[in-house]
Design a protein around this motif. Structure first.
Motif, mmCIF file in Angstrom:
data_model
loop_
_atom_site.group_PDB
_atom_site.id
_atom_site.type_symbol
_atom_site.label_atom_id
_atom_site.label_comp_id
_atom_site.label_asym_id
_atom_site.label_seq_id
_atom_site.Cartn_x
_atom_site.Cartn_y
_atom_site.Cartn_z
ATOM 1 N N ALA A 249 33.639 21.839 7.726
ATOM 2 C CA ALA A 249 34.161 22.412 8.969
ATOM 3 C C ALA A 249 33.564 23.801 9.164
ATOM 4 C CB ALA A 249 35.681 22.493 8.916
ATOM 5 N N TYR A 250 32.883 24.022 10.277
ATOM 6 C CA TYR A 250 32.277 25.311 10.579
ATOM 7 C C TYR A 250 32.980 25.915 11.787
ATOM 8 C CZ TYR A 250 28.637 23.568 7.485
ATOM 9 O OH TYR A 250 27.964 23.058 6.405
ATOM 10 N N GLY A 251 33.549 27.081 11.585
ATOM 11 C CA GLY A 251 34.284 27.748 12.651
ATOM 12 C C GLY A 251 35.473 28.491 12.077
ATOM 13 N N PRO A 252 36.417 28.887 12.933
ATOM 14 C CA PRO A 252 36.432 28.589 14.367
ATOM 15 C C PRO A 252 35.439 29.448 15.142
ATOM 16 C CG PRO A 252 38.283 30.004 13.796
ATOM 17 C CD PRO A 252 37.607 29.663 12.517
ATOM 18 N N ILE A 253 34.822 28.828 16.130
ATOM 19 C CA ILE A 253 33.942 29.530 17.060
ATOM 20 C C ILE A 253 34.706 29.674 18.372
ATOM 21 C CG2 ILE A 253 31.712 29.554 18.217
ATOM 22 C CD1 ILE A 253 31.442 29.515 15.202
#
Length: 287
Positions: A249-253
């Motif tokens: 999971a990449y983010g939060p953006i």
């Protein structure tokens, strides 16, 4: 080429100027050095308050000049003014400051994108089988109403289009079509009607074409953007995907602003900060 490889290539080709207003934090300092050393971005120092930043703030949000001067004493507000004035392409913060302060600065000084009234966030989910999904909102809006949910979906469609090259949005619910009732279902129905996106759909109908046909959601089954009805659902889902399915999971953006703003978890590692910055750069350049 994976979405992350593509994002890193875009970041290296653009070398965007990034302001890191929390530079006293050792993780931020280390991430800034890495961004520079690997040619991914050009970290720029937080500038002092100036007349130009004051003009930028007052143009975006009319207020008493004395109030604006006080606001610009805050690092987050000043960093946002640098982005709004063109002295930086994006702001990355949140390792120290809470999310609400990052959003506050971006909302007041940078402003929301045209047609968007609700700032929100997304996670890029990278599955072990190579699939990429956008999950929203998993970090900002606790219990969005139908209008806010529609805003989240519109912004997420743009984020997916930028990062993934295509977007198929589905509003998730515990009900598919007219099979269930309740306030949450009605909210999702209203948001789907306002945007033209599919919903309400259960998770399997959103992702599995055969299930979608069986449940009477013939156009479903292909979603790569999943819009959750509330923060409970979104946050639980992305964490379960990480723990049980081995997803990354990449983010939060953050999304929905006129210029890119990256919010960080206060537990973010140096790697997290670098990747989040790269995704924010790439999303802006590919949009």
């Amino acid at each position: 080429m994976s979405v992350l490889d593509r994002a890193f290539d875009i970041a290296r080709s653009t070398k965007a100027r990034v302001v890191l207003p929390e530079g006293d934090d050792p993780r931020i300092a280390a991430a800034g050095r890495r961004l520079a050393q690997e040619g991914l971005a050009q970290p720029v120092p937080l500038a002092p308050a100036s007349g130009r930043y004051l003009e930028t703030l007052l143009a975006q949000r009319p207020m008493r000049e004395t109030v604006a001067i006080r606001l610009l004493q805050r690092p987050l507000m000043r960093a946002a003014a640098m982005v709004a004035s063109g002295d930086a392409e994006l702001m990355v913060a949140g390792a120290v400051a809470p999310t609400k302060r990052v959003i506050e600065a971006a909302s007041i000084v940078i402003g929301l994108a045209e047609g968007i009234k609700t700032p929100s966030s997304f996670f890029l989910m990278v599955l072990p089988d190579g699939r990429n999904l956008i999950f929203a909102d998993c970090a900002v809006n606790v219990d969005p109403d139908a209008t806010q949910l529609a805003d989240i979906a519109r912004a997420s469609k743009g984020s997916a289009q930028a990062l993934l090259g295509q977007s198929d949005v589905a509003f998730l619910s515990y009900s598919t079509g007219a099979s269930g009732v309740g306030a949450s279902v009605e909210k999702v129905k209203e948001a789907a009607k306002a945007t033209g996106f599919l919903g309400p759909l259960q998770g399997d109908a959103a992702l599995n074409e055969a299930v979608a046909r069986q449940k009477g959601a013939g156009a479903g089954g292909h979603a790569n953007v999943l819009i959750f009805p509330n923060l409970d659902a979104g946050n639980i889902a992305y964490k379960l995907m990480v723990e049980l399915a081995g997803a990354r999971a990449y983010g939060p953006i953050l999304q929905g602003f006129q210029r890119p703003v990256c919010d960080l978890s206060r537990g973010a590692t140096v790697d997290d900060i670098v990747v989040s910055t790269v995704l924010a750069i790439a999303g802006d350049r590919m949009a």
